[in-house]
Design a protein around this motif. Structure first.
Motif, short mmCIF file in Angstrom:
data_model
loop_
_atom_site.label_atom_id
_atom_site.label_comp_id
_atom_site.label_asym_id
_atom_site.label_seq_id
_atom_site.Cartn_x
_atom_site.Cartn_y
_atom_site.Cartn_z
N TRP A 82 -9.67 0.20 -8.50
CA TRP A 82 -10.35 1.22 -7.69
C TRP A 82 -11.87 1.11 -7.85
O TRP A 82 -12.62 1.29 -6.89
CB TRP A 82 -9.85 2.62 -8.03
CG TRP A 82 -8.62 2.97 -7.26
CD1 TRP A 82 -7.34 2.98 -7.72
CD2 TRP A 82 -8.55 3.31 -5.88
NE1 TRP A 82 -6.48 3.32 -6.71
CE2 TRP A 82 -7.19 3.53 -5.56
CE3 TRP A 82 -9.50 3.45 -4.87
CZ2 TRP A 82 -6.76 3.88 -4.28
CZ3 TRP A 82 -9.07 3.80 -3.59
CH2 TRP A 82 -7.73 4.02 -3.31
N GLN A 127 -12.97 -1.77 -5.80
CA GLN A 127 -12.95 -1.43 -4.38
C GLN A 127 -14.09 -0.50 -4.01
O GLN A 127 -14.83 -0.76 -3.07
CB GLN A 127 -11.61 -0.78 -4.03
CG GLN A 127 -11.51 -0.37 -2.57
CD GLN A 127 -10.17 0.25 -2.23
OE1 GLN A 127 -9.18 0.03 -2.91
NE2 GLN A 127 -10.13 1.03 -1.16
N LEU A 128 -14.23 0.60 -4.74
CA LEU A 128 -15.19 1.63 -4.35
C LEU A 128 -16.63 1.28 -4.73
O LEU A 128 -17.56 1.62 -4.00
CB LEU A 128 -14.79 2.97 -4.95
CG LEU A 128 -13.44 3.51 -4.50
CD1 LEU A 128 -13.09 4.78 -5.25
CD2 LEU A 128 -13.41 3.74 -2.99
N GLY A 161 -17.04 -3.11 -3.55
CA GLY A 161 -16.79 -3.52 -2.17
C GLY A 161 -15.69 -4.56 -2.02
O GLY A 161 -15.63 -5.23 -1.00
N TYR A 186 -12.34 -4.97 -1.02
CA TYR A 186 -11.26 -4.25 -0.36
C TYR A 186 -9.95 -4.98 -0.57
O TYR A 186 -9.89 -6.20 -0.52
CB TYR A 186 -11.56 -4.09 1.14
CG TYR A 186 -12.74 -3.19 1.36
CD1 TYR A 186 -12.61 -1.82 1.24
CD2 TYR A 186 -13.98 -3.72 1.66
CE1 TYR A 186 -13.70 -0.99 1.41
CE2 TYR A 186 -15.08 -2.90 1.84
CZ TYR A 186 -14.93 -1.52 1.72
OH TYR A 186 -16.00 -0.71 1.88
N PRO A 187 -8.87 -4.24 -0.81
CA PRO A 187 -7.57 -4.86 -1.10
C PRO A 187 -6.86 -5.33 0.16
O PRO A 187 -6.96 -4.70 1.22
CB PRO A 187 -6.79 -3.74 -1.77
CG PRO A 187 -7.37 -2.49 -1.19
CD PRO A 187 -8.83 -2.79 -0.95
N CYS A 188 -6.14 -6.43 0.02
CA CYS A 188 -5.26 -6.88 1.10
C CYS A 188 -3.92 -6.15 0.93
O CYS A 188 -3.74 -5.37 0.00
CB CYS A 188 -5.07 -8.39 1.03
SG CYS A 188 -4.06 -8.95 -0.36
N HIS A 221 -2.21 -4.00 -2.40
CA HIS A 221 -1.62 -2.66 -2.39
C HIS A 221 -0.22 -2.68 -2.99
O HIS A 221 0.17 -1.76 -3.70
CB HIS A 221 -1.59 -2.09 -0.98
CG HIS A 221 -2.91 -1.58 -0.51
ND1 HIS A 221 -3.53 -0.49 -1.05
CD2 HIS A 221 -3.73 -2.02 0.48
CE1 HIS A 221 -4.68 -0.27 -0.44
NE2 HIS A 221 -4.83 -1.18 0.49
N SER A 260 -6.56 -4.99 7.49
CA SER A 260 -7.91 -4.52 7.78
C SER A 260 -8.05 -3.10 7.26
O SER A 260 -7.09 -2.46 6.89
CB SER A 260 -8.14 -4.58 9.29
OG SER A 260 -9.44 -4.16 9.58
N THR A 261 -9.28 -2.61 7.29
CA THR A 261 -9.58 -1.28 6.76
C THR A 261 -9.77 -0.26 7.88
O THR A 261 -10.43 0.75 7.69
CB THR A 261 -10.87 -1.33 5.92
OG1 THR A 261 -11.93 -1.84 6.74
CG2 THR A 261 -10.68 -2.22 4.72
N ILE A 308 -9.06 -8.57 5.64
CA ILE A 308 -8.84 -8.82 4.22
C ILE A 308 -7.66 -9.77 4.12
O ILE A 308 -6.51 -9.40 4.35
CB ILE A 308 -8.56 -7.50 3.46
CG1 ILE A 308 -9.56 -6.41 3.83
CG2 ILE A 308 -8.51 -7.76 1.97
CD1 ILE A 308 -11.00 -6.77 3.60
#
Length: 161
Positions: free
Chosen positions: A23, A26-27, A30, A32-34, A38, A100-101, A122
């Motif tokens: 986390w 990610q936060l 930057g 971001y998880p694929c 997850h 994607s986000t 991602i």
């Protein structure tokens, strides 16, 4: 209540630490998880809940069962990490499409297309970060499988005494 065992503490602290790390990455970083990233998180959430519940259960079979289930969940995350790392290293093909986000809530079709075109994809087959050639999925695999084995060995030692 009796004091939690070393296995119980590992079963709680390992997923808590790994989840805090991803986390944070990610936060704050930057990264971001694929989709496969997850997938690795869900068993850690389950392990955290199971081990956390163990703090409220008296020592005995109930607590032991919760800690063993937490260890198994941690092991599942590690197995998914192996699969994901293999995809990243090109050892085998991926199981999923890229993610994607994008949040499509309330968007009409033209806005959705524009959002898709702006959003970063991602990819599951590309490691966004490595240390000594090991990706986050690889570290999850190593730490989770090692942690699960450690917890189970400690639990077996306790029950054979």
């Amino acid at each position: 209540m009796t004091r939690p065992s070393a296995a119980h503490l590992i079963a709680f602290l390992l997923p808590a630490t790994l989840l805090a790390g991803v986390w944070g990455a990610q936060l704050l970083g930057g990264l971001y998880p694929c989709e496969m990233c997850h997938w690795q998180r869900w068993p850690h959430y389950a392990a955290l809940v199971l081990a956390g519940l163990g703090f409220f259960v008296p020592a005995g079979r109930g607590r032991t069962a919760l800690v063993v289930l937490a260890a198994l969940a941690i092991g599942v995350s590690g197995a998914i990490g192996v699969a994901h790392a293999g995809v990243e290293y090109g050892w085998w093909p991926g199981f999923t499409a890229c993610t994607s986000t994008i949040d499509f809530t309330g968007l009409d079709p033209s806005q959705r297309l524009a959002a898709i075109m702006r959003a970063p994809l991602i990819r599951c087959d590309r490691a966004p970060w490595t240390l000594a050639g090991i990706s986050l999925a690889g570290f999850n695999a190593i730490l989770s499988l090692g942690g699960a084995i450690t917890i189970l060995v400690l639990m077996m030692r306790r029950t054979t005494r």
